[in-house]
Design a protein around this motif. Structure first.
Motif, PDB file in Angstrom:
ATOM      1  N   THR A  23       0.852  -1.176   0.000  1.00 51.84           N
ATOM      2  CA  THR A  23       0.000   0.000   0.000  1.00 51.84           C
ATOM      3  C   THR A  23       0.890   1.229   0.000  1.00 51.84           C
ATOM      4  N   ASN A  59      -4.410   5.616   1.540  1.00 52.03           N
ATOM      5  CA  ASN A  59      -3.462   4.507   1.516  1.00 52.03           C
ATOM      6  C   ASN A  59      -3.944   3.619   0.385  1.00 52.03           C
ATOM      7  N   SER A  68      -7.080  -0.777   0.458  1.00 51.55           N
ATOM      8  CA  SER A  68      -6.833   0.659   0.538  1.00 51.55           C
ATOM      9  C   SER A  68      -7.693   1.288   1.639  1.00 51.55           C
ATOM     10  N   SER A  69      -7.412   2.559   1.942  1.00 49.97           N
ATOM     11  CA  SER A  69      -8.220   3.288   2.912  1.00 49.97           C
ATOM     12  C   SER A  69      -8.160   4.783   2.605  1.00 49.97           C
ATOM     13  N   ASN A  71      -8.984   8.835   4.378  1.00 50.54           N
ATOM     14  CA  ASN A  71      -9.256   9.642   5.560  1.00 50.54           C
ATOM     15  C   ASN A  71      -9.202  11.112   5.137  1.00 50.54           C
ATOM     16  N   THR A 107     -13.909   8.715   7.259  1.00 49.94           N
ATOM     17  CA  THR A 107     -12.911   7.670   7.450  1.00 49.94           C
ATOM     18  C   THR A 107     -13.480   6.371   6.897  1.00 49.94           C
ATOM     19  N   SER A 108     -12.802   5.802   5.914  1.00 51.27           N
ATOM     20  CA  SER A 108     -13.312   4.566   5.305  1.00 51.27           C
ATOM     21  C   SER A 108     -13.239   3.414   6.293  1.00 51.27           C
ATOM     22  N   THR A 109     -14.210   2.517   6.171  1.00 54.61           N
ATOM     23  CA  THR A 109     -14.245   1.314   7.009  1.00 54.61           C
ATOM     24  C   THR A 109     -14.186   0.044   6.175  1.00 54.61           C
ATOM     25  N   ILE A 121     -16.974   2.418  -1.533  1.00 54.85           N
ATOM     26  CA  ILE A 121     -16.190   2.736  -0.344  1.00 54.85           C
ATOM     27  C   ILE A 121     -17.163   3.066   0.779  1.00 54.85           C
ATOM     28  N   GLY A 123     -17.796   4.163   4.683  1.00 54.00           N
ATOM     29  CA  GLY A 123     -17.042   4.875   5.702  1.00 54.00           C
ATOM     30  C   GLY A 123     -17.942   5.634   6.647  1.00 54.00           C
TER      31      GLY A 123
END
Length: 191
Positions: A23, A59, A68-69, A71, A107-109, A121, A123
């Motif tokens: 990542t 990320n 991935s994520s 924020n 914030t992705s979950t 996605i 979040g």
């Protein structure tokens, strides 16, 4: 001869070994990242607003996007409405009652890959003292070396629909639409 065979065996074993993608950390480019929102105003018009110049990180694992994520955060008072009177009304107690340091955060979950360049996605969106789960319908526009910056860059679009009343800013609904369409377009640079 023994060294050649040993080297050949080592190369063959490395080629057969799984490749573990990593990542990469990306920072949003505030000059090319916008969130545009729109809503129906009494059936007479569609009214638009925007947030721009915000901060965030991605990320990003291009080989395994589900890993991935995302924020992102920005001040509520960075909202652009195109008319000062509307901005002041949105910041009043009728809607946000926003202080100078009040933030909107996402914030992705989780990420569900839905196609070659698309994903959902999920979040947590925190707005006006309320946090709710939302789903962004996202598309990777492009990833690669930026022609002017000379480093890795990625661009994404995403959409979602929010209910104002979910975040305690539902004044004048249903005359002013409770539903708000959200369109997001961002660019991000690898750190």
């Amino acid at each position: 001869m023994k060294n050649i065979l040993t080297t050949a065996a080592l190369v063959a074993s490395l080629a057969a070994a799984p490749v573990f993608a990593s990542t990469k950390n990306y920072t949003l480019d505030p000059s090319h990242s916008q969130i545009v929102f729109s809503y129906d105003h009494l059936g007479y018009s569609t009214t638009y607003g925007m947030f721009s110049g915000f901060e965030g990180t991605i990320n990003f694992d291009q080989q395994n996007p589900a890993a991935s994520s995302v924020n992102v955060s920005f001040p509520v008072r960075s909202m652009l409405t195109g008319w000062e009177g509307r901005f002041e009304h949105f910041m009043s107690d009728d809607f946000f009652g926003a202080t100078a340091d009040e933030l909107v955060t996402f914030t992705s979950t989780g990420i569900e890959v839905t196609g070659e360049n698309t994903a959902l996605i999920t979040g947590d969106l925190s707005l006006n003292g309320t946090t709710k789960s939302v789903v962004l319908d996202a598309t990777l526009n492009q990833a690669g070396e930026h022609p002017m910056e000379g480093k890795q860059w990625a661009g994404f679009n995403a959409t979602t629909t929010l209910l104002r009343s979910d975040y305690n800013v539902g004044a004048f609904a249903p005359f002013v639409s409770d539903e708000v369409e959200v369109m997001i377009s961002i660019e991000a640079m690898e750190n």
